[in-house]
Enzyme design. Structure first.
Site, PDB file in Angstrom:
ATOM      1  N   LYS A 172      -8.405   1.004   3.645  1.00 13.74           N
ATOM      2  CA  LYS A 172      -7.916  -0.349   3.942  1.00 13.74           C
ATOM      3  C   LYS A 172      -9.030  -1.397   4.049  1.00 13.74           C
ATOM      4  CE  LYS A 172      -3.784   1.642   6.060  1.00 13.74           C
ATOM      5  NZ  LYS A 172      -2.584   1.206   5.321  1.00 13.74           N
ATOM      6  N   TYR A 229       1.183   9.815  10.441  1.00 12.12           N
ATOM      7  CA  TYR A 229       1.291   9.792   8.973  1.00 12.12           C
ATOM      8  C   TYR A 229      -0.119   9.715   8.394  1.00 12.12           C
ATOM      9  CZ  TYR A 229       2.205   7.955   4.255  1.00 12.12           C
ATOM     10  OH  TYR A 229       2.240   7.750   2.898  1.00 12.12           O
ATOM     11  N   ASP A 231      -8.063  10.511  11.678  1.00  8.58           N
ATOM     12  CA  ASP A 231      -7.614   9.684  10.568  1.00  8.58           C
ATOM     13  C   ASP A 231      -7.638   8.227  11.036  1.00  8.58           C
ATOM     14  OD1 ASP A 231      -4.580   9.487   8.498  1.00  8.58           O
ATOM     15  OD2 ASP A 231      -6.411   8.266   8.605  1.00  8.58           O
TER      16      ASP A 231
HETATM   17  P1  KE4 Z   1      -2.939   5.108   1.444  1.00 13.49           P
HETATM   18  O1  KE4 Z   1      -2.860   6.345   0.563  1.00 13.49           O
HETATM   19  O2  KE4 Z   1      -1.610   4.378   1.530  1.00 13.49           O
HETATM   20  O3  KE4 Z   1      -4.111   4.177   1.067  1.00 13.49           O
HETATM   21  O4  KE4 Z   1      -3.290   5.575   2.936  1.00 13.49           O
HETATM   22  C1  KE4 Z   1      -2.481   6.562   3.531  1.00 13.49           C
HETATM   23  C2  KE4 Z   1      -2.652   6.492   5.033  1.00 13.49           C
HETATM   24  C3  KE4 Z   1      -3.446   7.430   5.668  1.00 13.49           C
HETATM   25  N1  KE4 Z   1      -3.620   7.403   6.999  1.00 13.49           N
HETATM   26  C4  KE4 Z   1      -3.043   6.442   7.763  1.00 13.49           C
HETATM   27  C5  KE4 Z   1      -3.271   6.445   9.243  1.00 13.49           C
HETATM   28  C6  KE4 Z   1      -2.222   5.457   7.172  1.00 13.49           C
HETATM   29  O5  KE4 Z   1      -1.653   4.505   7.945  1.00 13.49           O
HETATM   30  C7  KE4 Z   1      -2.022   5.469   5.776  1.00 13.49           C
HETATM   31  C8  KE4 Z   1      -1.138   4.461   5.071  1.00 13.49           C
HETATM   32  N2  KE4 Z   1      -0.524   3.482   5.896  1.00 13.49           N
HETATM   33  C9  KE4 Z   1       0.737   2.940   5.403  1.00 13.49           C
HETATM   34  C10 KE4 Z   1       1.279   1.961   6.433  1.00 13.49           C
HETATM   35  N3  KE4 Z   1       1.836   2.586   7.554  1.00 13.49           N
HETATM   36  C11 KE4 Z   1       0.572   2.283   4.050  1.00 13.49           C
HETATM   37  C12 KE4 Z   1       1.756   1.481   3.616  1.00 13.49           C
HETATM   38  C13 KE4 Z   1       2.534   2.159   2.517  1.00 13.49           C
HETATM   39  O6  KE4 Z   1       2.717   3.396   2.572  1.00 13.49           O
HETATM   40  O7  KE4 Z   1       2.955   1.415   1.594  1.00 13.49           O
END
Ligand code: KE4
Length: 425
Positions: free
Chosen positions: A265, A142, A237
């Site tokens: 993060k 993801y 990523d």
């Molecule tokens: P954000 O747009 O949520 O800041 O990041 C997206 C993203 C990109 N790449 C990786 C590997 C990620 O894990 C994420 C976002 N992680 C999720 C948790 N699995 C965020 C939690 C959520 O979607 O509320």
């Protein structure tokens, strides 16, 4: 103060599903979400005045625990000077210098406001730099809610992708090839079929949006070599793993040099942030230098930069990664040993301060393996642990995070509860 249920009823009237991010709605595990009114160290305090030991850590940023004094003071100090300037500011320079120093492959970096913005920019940059259109991603990885990455595998292994979300045009989906993770032959075949139209490969080098799986020996090296051979951009990523599994992320642990890296993060210390970094020769294709446009009103926001700088400097002080690894191994060992003792089929992959639990007797190496694990048993385990005061991520497809704040007793207390609850399943 309203209770979680009262707040959720009000929220559902005004916010789709009552949440501002879907995973928070507990749809995967069932039940209704609690609302958090404050967080300190390893603990969340809910709107119902329950104290929970937190293994979500706001999905990764809180590597030093919640409301860390150093980070809070850094934000407070920056706040005295204002909240946003819309001009370059000194914090952005210091953040760029820290990221370049800590992440081996990053020569230049652009700050954005979320991991999604970072990955969206990364694939646009790969396409703009190579002049090619296709992107390879892997099932189970993801990368945020980017149209070109909300794609699932087509019918056959090498068929072009199909939308994995409403609102993503078929015309866009067909530019994404989705392959199974950990199968290098499928990547080689994709290059044979589309080689001169593949702009890049994007992956989580340790996929952690599928639980937690690891690349087979040689897999990352194979991807690196294929991208070099075919002139495609290799994008790691590391929004989740960056600064989490080591100061330099997976690329430092594995000794693989991607062309671009996405981050987020931890570098925001809990405030909105993302970043894209990599080879200067590629990064210089970004506006205003190059033809690939990207922008953001709040990119490099001084409060987020101050928080992120404080977070990274705490990691550089030394000691954090050793403590996090010790706690990660402690919890994985306790849970795995208990499962063996009672004959419960369980996998507990762990690296540094990340782990997950799969109710399965077979190792989990792909999305299909993860999907085949026992969801019902996971969901029961989740709720029983929550009742006892331990908050695991509300989906079997999410990774758990440990913070340095857990070492003040929370990790021991949590091990007790996690193992006791296994015995009750
Ligand atoms: P954000 O747009 O949520 O800041 O990041 C997206 C993203 C990109 N790449 C990786 C590997 C990620 O894990 C994420 C976002 N992680 C999720 C948790 N699995 C965020 C939690 C959520 O979607 O509320």
């Amino acid at each position: 103060m309203s209770t979680s249920n009262e707040l959720f009823e009000r929220a559902k009237k005004l916010i789709p599903g009552g949440v501002n991010s879907p995973v928070r709605a507990f749809r995967s595990v069932g039940g209704t979400p609690f609302f958090t009114k404050k967080a300190n160290g390893a603990t969340l305090t809910t709107a119902d005045d329950r104290e929970l030991i937190d293994f979500v850590c706001t999905w990764g940023p809180a590597i030093h625990g919640h409301n860390n004094d150093t980070i809070r003071h850094a934000i407070a100090k920056a706040l005295e000077a204002g909240t946003s300037f819309g001009t370059p500011n000194p914090y952005e320079v210091e953040m760029a210098e820290l990221i370049v120093k800590m992440v081996p492959s990053v020569e230049k970096v652009r700050m954005v406001n979320s991991g999604t913005e970072a990955t969206m920019t990364a694939i646009r940059l790969a396409r703009g730099y190579t002049g090619r259109d296709k992107i390879i991603k892997f099932a189970g990885c993801y990368h945020g809610h980017v149209d070109s990455l909300l794609i699932s595998a087509g019918s056959g292994a090498l068929t072009l992708g199909k939308p994995d979300s409403g609102g993503v045009p078929e015309s866009l989906a067909k530019e994404t090839i989705v392959l199974p993770f950990n199968d290098l032959a499928k990547v080689e075949a994709a290059f044979e079929s589309y080689g001169d139209d593949i702009a890049g490969i994007i992956l989580e080098p340790y996929p952690a949006n599928v639980g937690l799986i690891f690349p087979k020996d040689g897999y990352l090296r194979g991807l690196r070599d294929l991208c070099s051979k075919h002139g495609a951009v290799l994008i790691f990523d590391e929004v989740m793993t960056g600064f989490r599994v080591s100061a330099g992320g997976v690329q430092e642990r594995e000794g693989i040099t991607p062309d671009l890296t996405t981050l987020g993060k931890i570098i925001g210390g809990g405030l909105p942030v993302g970043a894209l970094g990599g080879k200067a020769e590629i990064m210089d294709h970004l506006a205003p230098l190059g033809p690939v446009y990207q922008a953001g009103t709040l990119s490099g926001n001084p409060l987020a930069m101050a928080a992120g700088i404080a977070s990274l400097k705490l990691l550089l002080e030394g000691g954090a990664y050793a403590a996090l690894e010790t706690m990660g191994q402690q919890i994985a060992k306790a849970v795995a040993e208990t499962a063996r003792e009672i004959g419960l089929p369980l996998q507990v992959p762990q690296v540094a301060s990340m782990f997950c639990v799969y109710f399965s007797d077979a190792p989990v190496e792909t999305l299909d393996d993860a999907t085949a694990t026992d969801t019902q048993r996971f969901n029961t385990y989740f709720h029983r642990c929550l009742e006892k005061g331990v908050y695991l991520p509300p989906s079997k497809y999410e990774a758990n995070f440990i913070s340095t704040a857990h070492q003040q007793g929370a990790i021991d207390q949590a091990c007790e509860i996690l193992t006791e609850t296994l015995r009750e399943l």
